[in-house]
Design an enzyme around this catalytic site. Structure first.
Site, PDB file in Angstrom:
ATOM      1  N   GLY A  15       0.821  -1.206   0.000  1.00 22.99           N
ATOM      2  CA  GLY A  15       0.000   0.000   0.000  1.00 22.99           C
ATOM      3  C   GLY A  15       0.857   1.257   0.000  1.00 22.99           C
ATOM      4  CG  ASN A 101      -0.449 -12.515  -2.319  1.00 18.47           C
ATOM      5  OD1 ASN A 101      -0.106 -12.216  -3.463  1.00 18.47           O
ATOM      6  ND2 ASN A 101       0.328 -12.360  -1.266  1.00 18.47           N
ATOM      7  CB  ALA A 126       7.374  -3.098  -1.144  1.00 14.01           C
ATOM      8  CE  LYS A 182       1.840 -12.375  -5.946  1.00 15.80           C
ATOM      9  NZ  LYS A 182       1.581 -11.018  -5.518  1.00 15.80           N
ATOM     10  CG  ASN A 186       1.907 -16.556  -3.349  1.00 17.43           C
ATOM     11  OD1 ASN A 186       1.076 -15.756  -3.740  1.00 17.43           O
ATOM     12  ND2 ASN A 186       3.178 -16.217  -3.207  1.00 17.43           N
ATOM     13  CB  SER A 256       4.437 -12.492   2.169  1.00 18.59           C
ATOM     14  OG  SER A 256       3.919 -13.559   1.397  1.00 18.59           O
ATOM     15  CD  GLU A 268      -1.931 -12.492   2.131  1.00 21.39           C
ATOM     16  OE1 GLU A 268      -2.688 -11.550   1.902  1.00 21.39           O
ATOM     17  OE2 GLU A 268      -0.920 -12.738   1.445  1.00 21.39           O
TER      18      GLU A 268
HETATM   19  O1  PAF Z   1       4.734 -14.295  -0.930  1.00 28.74           O
HETATM   20  C1  PAF Z   1       5.869 -13.929  -1.305  1.00 28.74           C
HETATM   21  O2  PAF Z   1       6.748 -13.572  -0.527  1.00 28.74           O
HETATM   22  C2  PAF Z   1       6.173 -13.926  -2.795  1.00 28.74           C
HETATM   23  O3  PAF Z   1       4.965 -13.963  -3.496  1.00 28.74           O
HETATM   24  C3  PAF Z   1       7.080 -15.074  -3.274  1.00 28.74           C
HETATM   25  C4  PAF Z   1       6.970 -15.191  -4.774  1.00 28.74           C
HETATM   26  C5  PAF Z   1       6.750 -16.395  -2.635  1.00 28.74           C
HETATM   27  C6  PAF Z   1       8.526 -14.706  -3.079  1.00 28.74           C
HETATM   28  O4  PAF Z   1       8.954 -14.605  -1.782  1.00 28.74           O
END
Ligand code: PAF
Length: 311
Positions: A15, A101, A126, A182, A186, A256, A268
């Site tokens: 954000g 995501n 970020a 994506k 993940n 993440s 998530e």
């Molecule tokens: O969730 C994340 O951190 C990213 O989408 C990924 C691609 C797994 C890279 O760390």
């Protein structure tokens, strides 16, 4: 005509990156549960340091002006509550952009929101470095489109604004496929790195590599049954190529989900793993590794929700 005001709701790393970049092009208001400093600093991937000031507000005391676009950049599990908190203040027709995501809140909000809804799938990286500073760790690419196949002009105009602001973006007519791709990446990476507290690159080594391969096989079978193809096609091999490319490109990252686990935050998993499990069940496919990770992350989430034990 006054310039378009973009509200960015959810002042996490993504954000704030979007707010700081967009503020060079359009008026921006950054909105969160708590009020952040109005002066925010961005460290670019090239090491430049920029400071920008813009409007900040709390979600329970929204700015008086009507926004032209609202970007929801909360974590997937906070998005519907954030939307509910905003909905009464927004007149019909204000476009929403969902940056989450996974594939959970997007179809529901596309139905509920009283205006156009675009989804964004981004590979921008970020991380926050405090209340007034964010690092843009690496350049990526953003795809924008509507799940209901409408609003192509809006998606193109927003893609132009984001690109001019330094976030290269493209309007696409298959955002549904982009979001699932994506999600696939993940699902193959995040639960394992979170479980073992490792960086993405360590997945290339034993004992993790065969674990990743098992997850990819389950994800590939499920998405093939759903009619979702990897980029360039190629079934299982295409999914393997995609996941291992991302592992390679992000080898030094702490993903993440690992960051969420280490910070004691909710992960998530419901947005990433639950839609895969639901799809596998629709197609009567057995996905034991995905199911085990969802169960384990749910167990952890339940423990987070428990009040501290009396002592
Ligand atoms: O969730 C994340 O951190 C990213 O989408 C990924 C691609 C797994 C890279 O760390």
């Amino acid at each position: 005509m006054p310039p378009a005001t973009h509200w960015i709701v959810g002042p996490g790393a993504m954000g704030r990156l979007i707010a700081l970049r967009l503020a060079s092009q359009v008026p921006v208001a950054l909105i969160g549960r708590r009020r952040l400093p109005a002066r925010q600093t961005l460290v670019t991937p090239e090491g430049e340091v920029w400071t920008q000031a813009f409007a900040v507000a709390q979600i329970d005391a929204l700015p008086a002006d009507i926004p032209t676009v609202v970007h929801l950049t909360t974590k997937a599990h906070g998005t519907e509550a954030a939307h509910a908190a905003l909905a009464a203040a927004l007149p019909d027709g204000v476009p929403l952009v969902l940056w989450q995501n996974g594939f959970a809140c997007q179809p529901r909000l596309t139905e509920q929101h009283r205006g156009p809804v675009l989804c964004a799938s981004t590979t921008e990286g970020a991380h926050v470095q405090g209340d007034d500073r964010v690092t843009h760790a690496g350049h990526g690419q953003t795809f924008l489109g509507a799940l209901d196949g409408r609003h192509a002009r809006l998606a193109s105009s927003l893609a132009q604004t984001l690109s001019a602001a330094g976030l290269p973006a493209e309007a696409v007519d298959n955002i549904h496929v982009r979001l699932w791709r994506k999600l696939a990446v993940n699902a193959a990476i995040n639960p394992l790195v979170a479980q073992f507290a490792i960086r993405n690159g360590q997945l290339r080594d034993r004992p993790f590599r065969p674990m990743v391969e098992r997850l990819i096989a389950e994800v590939a079978a499920t998405l093939t049954a759903e009619g979702i193809t990897p980029p360039g096609g190629g079934g299982l091999e295409g999914w393997r190529k995609l996941v291992w490319q991302v592992v390679e490109a992000t080898a030094t990252n702490r993903a993440s989900m690992l960051q969420d686990v280490q910070a004691g935050r909710l992960t998530e998993h419901e947005a990433i793993l639950a839609p895969l499990l639901a799809a596998a069940s629709r197609h009567r496919l057995s996905v034991p590794c995905l199911a085990w990770h969802l169960h384990d992350l749910r167990r952890r989430a339940a423990a987070l929700a428990e009040p501290p034990a009396a002592c």
